[in-house]
Enzyme design. Sequence first.
Site, PDB file in Angstrom:
ATOM      1  N   GLU A   1     -22.515 -46.556  19.725  1.00  0.00           N
ATOM      2  CA  GLU A   1     -21.701 -45.834  20.715  1.00  0.00           C
ATOM      3  C   GLU A   1     -20.268 -46.356  20.722  1.00  0.00           C
ATOM      4  O   GLU A   1     -19.306 -45.587  20.707  1.00  0.00           O
ATOM      5  CB  GLU A   1     -22.336 -45.989  22.105  1.00  0.00           C
ATOM      6  CG  GLU A   1     -21.614 -45.229  23.200  1.00  0.00           C
ATOM      7  CD  GLU A   1     -21.800 -43.727  23.073  1.00  0.00           C
ATOM      8  OE1 GLU A   1     -22.951 -43.267  23.005  1.00  0.00           O
ATOM      9  OE2 GLU A   1     -20.786 -43.011  23.021  1.00  0.00           O
TER      10      GLU A   1
ATOM     11  N   ASP B   1     -16.927 -44.185  19.720  1.00  0.00           N
ATOM     12  CA  ASP B   1     -15.891 -43.923  20.729  1.00  0.00           C
ATOM     13  C   ASP B   1     -14.548 -44.505  20.294  1.00  0.00           C
ATOM     14  O   ASP B   1     -13.514 -43.840  20.371  1.00  0.00           O
ATOM     15  CB  ASP B   1     -16.289 -44.537  22.080  1.00  0.00           C
ATOM     16  CG  ASP B   1     -17.576 -43.936  22.639  1.00  0.00           C
ATOM     17  OD1 ASP B   1     -18.040 -42.921  22.096  1.00  0.00           O
ATOM     18  OD2 ASP B   1     -18.119 -44.494  23.619  1.00  0.00           O
TER      19      ASP B   1
ATOM     20  N   SER C   1     -21.445 -37.540  23.343  1.00  0.00           N
ATOM     21  CA  SER C   1     -20.774 -38.829  23.224  1.00  0.00           C
ATOM     22  C   SER C   1     -19.536 -38.779  22.366  1.00  0.00           C
ATOM     23  O   SER C   1     -18.576 -39.489  22.618  1.00  0.00           O
ATOM     24  CB  SER C   1     -21.705 -39.812  22.495  1.00  0.00           C
ATOM     25  OG  SER C   1     -22.413 -40.575  23.373  1.00  0.00           O
TER      26      SER C   1
ATOM     27  N   ILE D   1     -16.647 -20.101  22.626  1.00  0.00           N
ATOM     28  CA  ILE D   1     -17.861 -20.301  21.828  1.00  0.00           C
ATOM     29  C   ILE D   1     -18.894 -19.282  22.304  1.00  0.00           C
ATOM     30  O   ILE D   1     -19.214 -19.240  23.504  1.00  0.00           O
ATOM     31  CB  ILE D   1     -18.408 -21.732  22.000  1.00  0.00           C
ATOM     32  CG1 ILE D   1     -17.335 -22.776  21.670  1.00  0.00           C
ATOM     33  CG2 ILE D   1     -19.668 -21.942  21.152  1.00  0.00           C
ATOM     34  CD1 ILE D   1     -16.821 -22.752  20.252  1.00  0.00           C
TER      35      ILE D   1
ATOM     36  N   ASP E   1     -19.467 -20.414  29.913  1.00  0.00           N
ATOM     37  CA  ASP E   1     -20.931 -20.438  29.969  1.00  0.00           C
ATOM     38  C   ASP E   1     -21.412 -21.872  30.124  1.00  0.00           C
ATOM     39  O   ASP E   1     -20.673 -22.816  29.821  1.00  0.00           O
ATOM     40  CB  ASP E   1     -21.527 -19.805  28.703  1.00  0.00           C
ATOM     41  CG  ASP E   1     -21.009 -20.476  27.451  1.00  0.00           C
ATOM     42  OD1 ASP E   1     -21.361 -21.643  27.216  1.00  0.00           O
ATOM     43  OD2 ASP E   1     -20.201 -19.847  26.714  1.00  0.00           O
TER      44      ASP E   1
END
Length: 632
Positions: free
Chosen positions: A305, A309, A547, A591, A611
């Site tokens: 992670e 990031d 993430s 999208i 959406d």
Amino acid sequence: MAILTRTTLAVVTLATSCLGSLPFVKHESRLSAPPNWEQSHRAPAETELPLRIGLAQPNIDRIGDLLLDISHPQSKNYGNHWSAAQVSETFRPSVEALDGVRKWLVDEGIAHSRIRLSNSGGWLEASVSVAEAEQLLKTEYYVYNHTLEDVQHVRCALGYHIPEHLAEHIDFITPTIHFNSAASQVRSNLKRRRTAAAMLVRQAGLPRSADVDNIENIASGIEHCDTHITPDCLRALYNFSFAPQATEKNSFGIVEYTPQAYVASDLDMFFDKFSKPQVGERPTFVSIDGGFLQTNMTGEDYNGESALDLQYAMALVGEGQPVTLYQVDDGDQSANGTSFNDFLDALDGTYCAVHRNDSSDNDGHDCGTVTPTWIISTSYYFSEQQLTDAYKTRQCAEYAKLGLMGVTVLYSTGDNGVASGGNMCLFQNGTESSSPEAKRFSPTFPSTCPFITGVGATQIVAGNKVSDPESAIYEGIFTAGGFSNFFAVPDYQKTAVQNFLTNHPPQYSPDIWNSTGHSRAYPDIALNGANYVIAVNGKFDRVFGTSASAPALGAMLYAINDARLAVGKKPIGFINPAIYSPAFQDAFNDITNGTNPGCGTEGFSAVEGWDPVSGVGTPNYPKLLQKWLELP
Ligand SMILES: *[C@@H]1O[C@H](CO)[C@@H](O)[C@H](O)[C@H]1NC(C)=O
Ligand SMILES: *[C@@H]1O[C@H](CO)[C@@H](O)[C@H](O)[C@H]1NC(C)=O
Ligand SMILES: *[C@@H]1O[C@H](CO)[C@@H](O)[C@H](O)[C@H]1NC(C)=O
Ligand SMILES: *[C@@H]1O[C@H](CO)[C@@H](O)[C@H](O)[C@H]1NC(C)=O
Ligand SMILES: *[C@@H]1O[C@H](CO)[C@@H](O)[C@H](O)[C@H]1NC(C)=O
Ligand SMILES: *[C@@H]1O[C@H](CO)[C@@H](O)[C@H](O)[C@H]1NC(C)=O
Ligand SMILES: *[C@@H]1O[C@H](CO)[C@@H](O)[C@H](O)[C@H]1NC(C)=O
Ligand SMILES: *[C@@H]1O[C@H](CO)[C@@H](O)[C@H](O)[C@H]1NC(C)=O
């Protein structure tokens, strides 16, 4: 927007009250302990508890309107951010609240000298025995064991009471029914590349895909973006380019929770391929509550992670830009922290319960010691259901305060479609479970808080180019999205949600989702989250998750702040009222393909317009920049 109200609970007069007829009300309750917490035995009467009473904050029911006033693009006060002092004064609890609660404690035999007020005036604290707490709160305390980790909590069974006349003055009291989640339960959203079948059963420890073979080839172009995302792919997808002009005024923060840690050699390995001048660059390290870069445990679960990031945040903003790493301790990797409050405490001294003049309490807990960066990106989340209403409400208001001060707060929404972390869904009685019998969608928090920006994930369909429209992500993960069961729909989102529900009504029974049209919906925005090439533990690998989307979006918003700061304007702050406004609609790539399956369903569908899968869409950077430069 009266979103921050708590339902009034029935008044009960408890026979056991030593204050005779003083009516008590049940203030907070829950049906059962959260998953993985097991009630053991009654807590010994003499056990000491740090009882903390969160006093209600005046004006907090107006905070949504106050925030809208400075962040709606058509408001004449757009960009007039508040100072920290202004925030603190506006929401400082009243003398009436303070005196009323103090009198109750004293009347119950807690001597004046034992009661302390936090510096901010927000919390009263007293060290009390379990026996005293049980008497005060008309409840019973038990020891709870964590089933996966060697941790115990002393908590009261399923609810607690307070005098009726104080209900309006008290937000909530700890320790009572709030359980922190263990590190393993606060999901970091990152998912390793998995086969579709493996993903559905959520197996851990699958063999690593050795699939980044030709790194030179991949690093040098945008031909393989459908299978391998690199910084150049993201630049091409969103037409992102950035030449910094206001570096000294700008800032960008990434939040990680220990034991998650970056490895310096992985950063360099990544920079060497994708951003040569940055080899040797590191984020500015800010430790919160003793958070540190642990090296005992390695592997993608511990380093992935942070690698993702930081590698993308830093490479996208480029050489010499100030990226801050907020490394937060999660309380000895135990079930002690990680509910985001510890991080918020460090940013805002008025939020925490510290009662001393120094900047940290006796547990080494940071309190108001950290100046927030203009953009803060976090790729961790909870399920909305696990936190009590009062707790969520107070934390959510805290994000609004950051917005008032001009800070943009991004959270990735989660990776399990309409389910929450670990594919948990809800039974009709509201309890959370991974059983297939639990069919109700389980929204994630804080994405359902109307004062943060929830970021979902898209992907390039296999075989397509960066210039083709993306789909909702369908490889590796499904983007979390849907409708809160608690927070009301904010004004800025009403039209978008109504349009979706009217034009594309989901064909699910109202038993399994909040179909009222009155609830906060998420995500707000989306960005590619599939096939990110990262360097982790000395190898290149591909990862998937919302993430990835949040820090990448953060980098683009950082660049927009740079452009505004360079011409003497304020940072963009809370972006939702702007991104939902009609003027911004053509600044997104809508999208319209894909879904977010979960809870035994196909989930919701990406359609024209907003959406609950892809939000308003993915950014068209040059257009967004132009829109934000046009604003005052
Ligand atoms: C909630 O419902 C589930 C499934 O019916 C049941 O197993 C569970 O015990 C219930 N929990 C409570 C607290 O009622
Ligand atoms: C909870 O943990 C304590 C301490 O390890 C142990 O004594 C107790 O038996 C446990 N309770 C249950 C129900 O497992
Ligand atoms: C984005 O880039 C493409 C190709 O590089 C170009 O055709 C297009 O006009 C650009 N769009 C905007 C809004 O700048
Ligand atoms: C981790 O490393 C520290 C020293 O940095 C050591 O004291 C500790 O025992 C180690 N923990 C584990 C689980 O290996
Ligand atoms: C939290 O962690 C500290 C050590 O960091 C420990 O002393 C304390 O007992 C823990 N509190 C709870 C409620 O688990
Ligand atoms: C704490 O701060 C208050 C107000 O700033 C001050 O009056 C008081 O003397 C301080 N106490 C100590 C122990 O420093
Ligand atoms: C639906 O959401 C609204 C607003 O968030 C809330 O008041 C209501 O209780 C929710 N309904 C259910 C069934 O959860
Ligand atoms: C739509 O998404 C699905 C996966 O959900 C994908 O297989 C399909 O190719 C996509 N279609 C288009 C037109 O992008």
